[in-house]
Each structure stands twice: as structure tokens, then as C-alpha cells.
Scaffold this motif. Structure first.
Motif, PDB file in Angstrom:
ATOM      1  N   ARG A  16      18.521  15.816  22.047  1.00 54.29           N
ATOM      2  CA  ARG A  16      19.700  16.415  21.418  1.00 54.29           C
ATOM      3  C   ARG A  16      19.292  17.334  20.261  1.00 54.29           C
ATOM      4  N   THR A  17      18.364  16.837  19.424  1.00 58.76           N
ATOM      5  CA  THR A  17      17.902  17.647  18.286  1.00 58.76           C
ATOM      6  C   THR A  17      17.213  18.919  18.763  1.00 58.76           C
ATOM      7  N   LEU A  18      16.344  18.767  19.755  1.00 64.26           N
ATOM      8  CA  LEU A  18      15.581  19.912  20.241  1.00 64.26           C
ATOM      9  C   LEU A  18      16.483  20.921  20.955  1.00 64.26           C
ATOM     10  N   LEU A  19      17.468  20.438  21.716  1.00 64.38           N
ATOM     11  CA  LEU A  19      18.401  21.357  22.375  1.00 64.38           C
ATOM     12  C   LEU A  19      19.160  22.195  21.355  1.00 64.38           C
ATOM     13  N   ASP A  20      19.582  21.546  20.268  1.00 68.28           N
ATOM     14  CA  ASP A  20      20.304  22.276  19.224  1.00 68.28           C
ATOM     15  C   ASP A  20      19.403  23.360  18.614  1.00 68.28           C
TER      16      ASP A  20
END
Length: 265
Positions: free
Chosen positions: A71-75
Motif C-alpha cells: 500500500r505504501t509503495l503503491l502510493d
């Protein structure tokens, strides 16, 4: 840079930025593969996160961390993509503005070469020009006519007349540099548009009224439409606007010819 518009210039770091995006993409690809592998394990298929090579040995906490990381990396990945697209829409600084900045940097009364080493290369290395951007839009923003006046007409005006009528900039480093305000060009562009919008249709009607032959009128319509299309290419923002306005202009002239011909008959 704070005192004079369009002088500021910053590196985009295009290569480094794209490499960073590719790294995030590769990590996301790996995370996706791990998540898909975890889904095949009934007891662990509810969660996700970290760099795990053996899904069979993972705990629920490990998998939760995998989802949190994804989730963090996608953002970050989406922000990098959108930021890159926004940066690509910004303009490169004009060459004369870059030269002006270099001149100030070299002058003892200006920057006096206050930067050293690698950082000075940002000012001095001409190979970096393609990787530079300015925060200001072109003169007049998206005003195509103002930009045309700035890039094509203003240099000629300055060469023959402007340098006599305008004072050079006050700083010693810029004593042979003249500054023309973008707002003035926008005002001139608006005045030209207003004049052309009034003159072109009326002059076209006068020409058609004075020509009696139908063949000559059609040739006149073609020539005036060509002139109108050329001017619209300078003024308009989109090709569709040029096409539609030229078509409408020609249609009005054809209707005028048809109506005057009917009245004559």
C-alpha cells in the motif's frame, strides 16, 4: 532568480527519477508475485507484506507487513508517476535566460562564482540544458500570440528600435541586457486580436462585393480562408479550433456570395 521572472531554472533529474520509478515498479512486481503465492495457502490468504522467499514459513504478521508495504509503495509509485507527468508539462528555460544567468554567475558584481565543485556544474554544464525546467510558463502562459511576439517579433524590434527606446537593466552584471515585461506582450496580443477580428471579416466582404465574377469570388474565398487559417494557427490553442473557425469563416463568405448573387438576379 527571485528578482527577475523566467530566470529561475532547476534540474529535473529525469534519468534518476525514471530509475527510481523502475525500482519501485520492480519491487511492486515482486510483492505482487509473493501475494499471489500466498493466496494459494488457505491459512495465510487474508494478509500481505515484506520480502519473503518462502511463503510456507510466513506468519500472519509477515503477510500483514507485505500488504502494508504494498500500500505504501503503491502510493509512492502513483505520486512519482503523476509528479513526472506534471514535470514533463513544464517548459524548458529559454536559452537566452540561461545565458543571462551564466553571465550573472560569472560577473564579480553578480554571483562572483559563489558555487564550487559539482553544484557549479548545474550553472556551467551546457549538456544539462535539456534536463532543466522553469517554474514559469512561456511568456503569456498559453497565449500563443504573445509567445509568437516574444520569440519572433521582439528580437527584431529590439535589434532595430527597442535598444534605443528602452533602458537596460540597472545591475552592473546586466548592463547590456534589456528586460521586456510579459504583461505588455499579452496586452499587445489582445489588441492585435481585437483589430484582426474586426478587419478580416469586413475586408473580406468588401473584396467579395467588388468582385463580380463567381469564379473570381470562389478564388478570393479560398485565398482569404488560407490567410485566416494562417492567422488562427498563430492565435488558436488547438488544431481543432483552427479547423472549425476556418470552416465557419469560409461558410459565412459563401453564404454572403449566395445572398448577393440572389439579390443581383
Amino acid at each position: 532568480m527571485a528578482s527577475h521572472r523566467n530566470i529561475e531554472a532547476f534540474r529535473k533529474f529525469s534519468k534518476l527519477n525514471l530509475e527510481n520509478i523502475l525500482h519501485m515498479q520492480a519491487e511492486l512486481q515482486h510483492l505482487e508475485a509473493v501475494i499471489e503465492q500466498v493466496r494459494t495457502i488457505p491459512d495465510l490468504s487474508s494478509f500481505d507484506r515484506i520480502w519473503i522467499d518462502d511463503p510456507e514459513s510466513m506468519s500472519e504478521d509477515d503477510i500483514r507487513r507485505i500488504f502494508e508495504r504494498s500500500r505504501t509503495l503503491l502510493d509512492q509509485y502513483y505520486q512519482a508517476l503523476l509528479g513526472t507527468a506534471r514535470i514533463k508539462s513544464l517548459h524548458q528555460p529559454r536559452k537566452d535566460n540561461l545565458e543571462l544567468r551564466r553571465q550573472w554567475y560569472d560577473e564579480e558584481s553578480g554571483g562572483d562564482q559563489f558555487l564550487y565543485g559539482v553544484e557549479a556544474g548545474i550553472f556551467r554544464d551546457r549538456s544539462m540544458e535539456a534536463d532543466m525546467l522553469t517554474l514559469e510558463e512561456n511568456v503569456g502562459g498559453k497565449d500563443a500570440l504573445a509567445n509568437f511576439l516574444s520569440e519572433k517579433v521582439m528580437p527584431l524590434y529590439h535589434r532595430f528600435v527597442g535598444y534605443k527606446l528602452h533602458r537596460s537593466m540597472a545591475e552592473t552584471a546586466f548592463e547590456r541586457t534589456w528586460e521586456y515585461r510579459p504583461e505588455t506582450l499579452v496586452i499587445i496580443g489582445n489588441a492585435i486580436c481585437m483589430l484582426l477580428s474586426a478587419v478580416i471579416p469586413t475586408s473580406s466582404i468588401l473584396v467579395l462585393f467588388s468582385v463580380k465574377s463567381m469564379a473570381a469570388r470562389l478564388i478570393a474565398i479560398s485565398m482569404m480562408s488560407l490567410v485566416f487559417s494562417f492567422l488562427m494557427n498563430i492565435i488558436a490553442q488547438r488544431r481543432a479550433d483552427v479547423f472549425m473557425s476556418t470552416t465557419a469563416f469560409a461558410a459565412v463568405l459563401v453564404v454572403f456570395v449566395g445572398s448577393t448573387n440572389a439579390v443581383g438576379n
